[in-house]
Structure formats: C-alpha cells, structure tokens
Design a protein around this motif. Sequence first.
Motif, PDB file in Angstrom:
ATOM      1  N   ALA A 114      -5.160   0.257   4.296  1.00 15.35           N
ATOM      2  CA  ALA A 114      -3.636   0.133   4.701  1.00 15.35           C
ATOM      3  C   ALA A 114      -2.642   0.143   3.577  1.00 15.35           C
ATOM      4  O   ALA A 114      -1.621   0.650   3.628  1.00 15.35           O
ATOM      5  CB  ALA A 114      -3.571  -1.585   5.030  1.00 15.35           C
ATOM      6  N   ARG A 115      -3.325  -0.070   2.299  1.00 17.05           N
ATOM      7  CA  ARG A 115      -2.405   0.200   1.149  1.00 17.05           C
ATOM      8  C   ARG A 115      -2.173   1.575   0.879  1.00 17.05           C
ATOM      9  O   ARG A 115      -1.321   1.931   0.192  1.00 17.05           O
ATOM     10  CB  ARG A 115      -2.911  -0.579  -0.123  1.00 17.05           C
ATOM     11  N   LEU A 116      -3.146   2.434   0.803  1.00 16.15           N
ATOM     12  CA  LEU A 116      -3.068   3.955   0.655  1.00 16.15           C
ATOM     13  C   LEU A 116      -2.358   4.504   1.796  1.00 16.15           C
ATOM     14  O   LEU A 116      -1.311   5.246   1.559  1.00 16.15           O
ATOM     15  CB  LEU A 116      -4.520   4.288   0.849  1.00 16.15           C
ATOM     16  N   ASP A 117      -2.444   3.869   3.209  1.00 16.87           N
ATOM     17  CA  ASP A 117      -1.431   4.330   3.870  1.00 16.87           C
ATOM     18  C   ASP A 117       0.201   4.188   3.729  1.00 16.87           C
ATOM     19  O   ASP A 117       1.023   4.776   3.977  1.00 16.87           O
ATOM     20  CB  ASP A 117      -1.696   3.871   5.453  1.00 16.87           C
ATOM     21  N   ALA A 118       0.281   2.932   3.098  1.00 17.54           N
ATOM     22  CA  ALA A 118       1.722   2.545   2.637  1.00 17.54           C
ATOM     23  C   ALA A 118       2.078   3.236   1.417  1.00 17.54           C
ATOM     24  O   ALA A 118       3.275   2.944   0.972  1.00 17.54           O
ATOM     25  CB  ALA A 118       1.776   0.792   2.516  1.00 17.54           C
ATOM     26  N   GLY A 119       1.343   4.183   0.912  1.00 18.41           N
ATOM     27  CA  GLY A 119       1.709   4.842  -0.519  1.00 18.41           C
ATOM     28  C   GLY A 119       1.679   4.069  -1.624  1.00 18.41           C
ATOM     29  O   GLY A 119       2.276   4.290  -2.588  1.00 18.41           O
ATOM     30  N   ARG A 120       0.806   3.082  -1.670  1.00 13.70           N
ATOM     31  CA  ARG A 120       0.735   2.281  -2.876  1.00 13.70           C
ATOM     32  C   ARG A 120       0.006   2.981  -4.062  1.00 13.70           C
ATOM     33  O   ARG A 120      -0.982   3.967  -3.613  1.00 13.70           O
ATOM     34  CB  ARG A 120      -0.233   1.174  -2.804  1.00 13.70           C
ATOM     35  N   PRO A 121       0.528   3.297  -5.225  1.00 13.82           N
ATOM     36  CA  PRO A 121      -0.100   4.191  -6.039  1.00 13.82           C
ATOM     37  C   PRO A 121      -1.181   3.951  -6.731  1.00 13.82           C
ATOM     38  O   PRO A 121      -1.439   2.527  -6.871  1.00 13.82           O
ATOM     39  CB  PRO A 121       1.237   4.278  -7.288  1.00 13.82           C
ATOM     40  N   LEU A 122      -2.245   4.728  -7.001  1.00 13.57           N
ATOM     41  CA  LEU A 122      -3.712   4.318  -7.672  1.00 13.57           C
ATOM     42  C   LEU A 122      -3.552   4.216  -9.185  1.00 13.57           C
ATOM     43  O   LEU A 122      -2.321   4.892  -9.744  1.00 13.57           O
ATOM     44  CB  LEU A 122      -4.582   5.084  -7.139  1.00 13.57           C
ATOM     45  N   GLY A 123      -4.565   4.046  -9.856  1.00 16.79           N
ATOM     46  CA  GLY A 123      -4.441   3.921 -11.221  1.00 16.79           C
ATOM     47  C   GLY A 123      -4.405   5.498 -11.615  1.00 16.79           C
ATOM     48  O   GLY A 123      -4.978   6.320 -11.122  1.00 16.79           O
ATOM     49  N   ARG A 124      -3.962   5.882 -12.948  1.00 14.30           N
ATOM     50  CA  ARG A 124      -3.879   7.120 -13.538  1.00 14.30           C
ATOM     51  C   ARG A 124      -4.308   6.961 -14.912  1.00 14.30           C
ATOM     52  O   ARG A 124      -3.533   6.650 -15.906  1.00 14.30           O
ATOM     53  CB  ARG A 124      -2.482   7.561 -13.572  1.00 14.30           C
ATOM     54  N   GLU A 125      -5.462   7.112 -14.946  1.00 19.15           N
ATOM     55  CA  GLU A 125      -6.413   7.266 -16.500  1.00 19.15           C
ATOM     56  C   GLU A 125      -7.439   7.998 -16.499  1.00 19.15           C
ATOM     57  O   GLU A 125      -8.058   8.663 -15.314  1.00 19.15           O
ATOM     58  CB  GLU A 125      -6.612   5.808 -16.805  1.00 19.15           C
TER      59      GLU A 125
END
Length: 484
Positions: free
Chosen positions: A320-331
């Motif tokens: 659900a969070r991915l569908d909503a476009g929530r950004p993931l960590g970038r490292e």
Amino acid sequence: MRRWLPHTLRARLTCGLVVLLALSCAAVGIAAVVTLRSFLTDRLDQQLTQAGGTFPASLEHRSPGEPDADNAHVDTRRQAPGTFGARLLHGRVTAAGVVRSGSDTSVALTTGDKAAIAAVPVDGHSHRLDLSALDDYRVKAVTGDDGDVLVTGLPLNGVEDAVARLVAVEAAVFGGALLVAGAAGAFWVRWSLRPLRRVAATAASVTALPLASGEVALPDRVPDVDPRTEVGQVGIALNRMLGHVESALGKRHASEERLRRFAADASHELRTPIASIRGHAELAKLNPGPVPTGVSRALERITAESSRMGGMVDDLLLLARLDAGRPLGREPVDLTRLVLDAVDDARAAGPGHRWVLDLPEAPITTTGDPLRLQQITGNLLANARLHTPPGTRVTVRLRQDEATTRLVVEDDGPGIPADIRDTVFERFARADHTRPGPHGHGAGLGLAIVTAVAAAHGGTAEVRSRPGATTFTITLPGHRPGSG
C-alpha cells in the motif's frame, strides 16, 4: 500489385485524381486525333472527286514506247503537287505519273506497286494505297472512255503530318496539365485532410498514455469539428468516446485510491490486535501450571498463524505504501554481502536443495533501500525453495555494467505453466498446484513485493520459464559513484 499502391490516403487520393485526369486527357486526345484524321481524309476524298480522272486520262496519249521524260501530252493543270495518276488497260498498268513542281511526271513503279494499283476496286470510293516508290496515297479508280481504268491519288503525308503535330501538342499540353493538376491536387488533398490529421494526432496521443493504472490525464479533444463533414463526424465520435474513457478512468482511479487507503488503514489497524493475540498466546504458553496437550497445541497454532498473519499484514502495508508512492531509502548497498547472507539463510531453511553462487570477484554495490533489496532476494529464494522439490539446483547470479545491475535466480525445477506465467507477479497469485513443494501454502504476496520494490527502485522484474529452467531476473539501475 498491392505493394505498388500508395499507402497513405493522401497519396491515394492524389494518384487517383491524376489517373482520372490522365484518362480524361487520353480520351480527349484520341477523340481529337480520330476526328482530325477523319476530317482531313474526307477533304482528300472530296479533292479526288473534284479531280476526277483528268490527270491519268492525259497519260493515255503517251505511247508505250515513249520515254517517261516526254510529257508533252500530260495535263497537269489544276493538279496539286504530288497528285498520282495511273492508266490501266486489261488489268495492266500502261502509264503512271506524279505531278511535281517541274515538268517531269515520271515515276518508277515496282511489280508490287503495279499489282497494288491493279487491285484498287473500281467502285467510286476512295481507298488507301501504299506504294514503295512513293508515300501513302488516297486513291480512287474510275472507268475511262476507252474502256480503260483511270486511278487518281493524293498523298496522305499532309494528313499524317497534321495528326503528328496534333499529337505532339496534346502530349505537351496534357503533360503540363497533369503536372500542374498533380501538384495542385496534392496541395488540395493535404489541406482537405487537415481535420483527419488532427483526429489521428489526438488518437495517437491517447495511445501513448499509460492507461493501465494511476491517474490519467487525457489530451485535449479534437478541435474545430464540423458535423456536416464525414471527418467532423468521426472527430465528434472520438471526442465523445474520450469523454466516456476519461470518466471511466477517473472512477477507476478513485476506486483504486479508496482500495489503497483501505488496505493501508486495515493493515495498520490489524497490526495491533495481531500483536496482542500473539503476545497473549506466548504468555499462556509460559503458564507454570499444567496445560492439557490439546490446549498447548492450540496455543502453538495460534502463535504460528498470528505470526503468518502479521507477516501478511506487513506485506500488505508495504504494498500500500509503495502504491501510494512513498519514497524508499537511498544509500549504497553491498549486494554481494546481501546475497551471501540470503543464500546462507535459504540453505539453512532448505537443506534439501542445492544452492549455488555465481558472483564476480569484485563486490557489487548499488543505490537503494537495503531492507527492501534484502526482501527481494529473500522472497526470490523462498519462492524457489517452496515451489520446487528437494534436490533442485538453485543458482544465484550477480552482474553489473555501467547501465544496469542484474540479480538472477535460476532453478532447474518443473517450471511455471504458460497459463499462469503472466500472473506470477500479481498479488495473491498462487502456483502451489502447479509447482509442488513440501510447503505449498503462502499469502501469494512475495513476488508482488519483488516487482513493486524493483519498480520503486526504477527497475524491472521478469521471469522466463520452461520445464527444467525457471529464471527470475531483477534489473536495477547501475550504481553511480557518489550517489545516495
């Protein structure tokens, strides 16, 4: 034949216009040539009628033994230059001559020429005669006073020259007219088809839109539609269809958003009661008093199922969070170490499988969310372990170039049937009945998380499968030094 035809409507209309005009010009040209030839030939026939047999009759005064140059008795008065005359007696040419600008009227006839002259019918009508010693002639034979046959002829070269000049003029005029008409027709057809090009441009812009999911903004409608024209009617129908499509897509997007919010809210709300159930079950198991065997077994099942339900709720919340476009960590992420750890875990969970590593010597790093990339690897290995029989060889590969980073998990199990191969990345997809394993149950969200996390990293997830070779390939953007 069809490959020689123009492909575009504009080219076909232009070619059709030019072809019709060319056929019209050809018809007019042929009619003009035939009419002119007939008219000039009739004039010659009239002149032959007026000339009568005067010129060939004067040839009978020349004795057969006299030389052709002796023209003392030949009457060339009022005879047009080129007039041919011949006298026949008993079917044999006894004298022949041609009116020239001088006094010489002699002509050398071949045996074939004399036979052709003798074959001219004495019927009062004009006929065409081809003499090798002269040009083509229009001749007429009449009966003389002495029982002989008098043949008078006029040359056809004037008629042929006039017809040839007419053909040349027609070719030049009609050729120029076709060129001008072709250019003007192409311009007119192009101008007339502008509304159709606007319709095509609008339809092409719609086909370029991603209509599968998400909010879709349809392009502007077809402008300047005229309902009185066929193209205008098509444009109106297309605009009406786009309106219906836009309304349906808007309703679908709203439904998707409601479903995402429901899944996220339900997952979030379920985490607390599930954790509470699990805690109470663990607490009951710690009771120092005697616990009946059935109750102990029930508590173990409650703990196991609550743990499985908790994992499912976590997966649903992540999706659900991915569908909503929530950004993931970038490292920066060391994929080599991550794969080594995941294979060790898989080897411990599935000792009956053969786990093979194919890694480059240099460590491979990328930029992303380490927890989610670890989840991708773990889900792929768990999928291979759960859906293949013991003894299956599972190979994990890592490759990287300047543009991409690829994680490949391949097994030599029974493969995925073609009828469900296109749906393995969908949510709640179950392949337990097709790829048997010792643990044929799960939520069906593992591969859905794989493709969703890969897409959130700007990558893709693909599968190729046949009996004895199933390959899952995760492609991620290549690692850029200093990124993350």
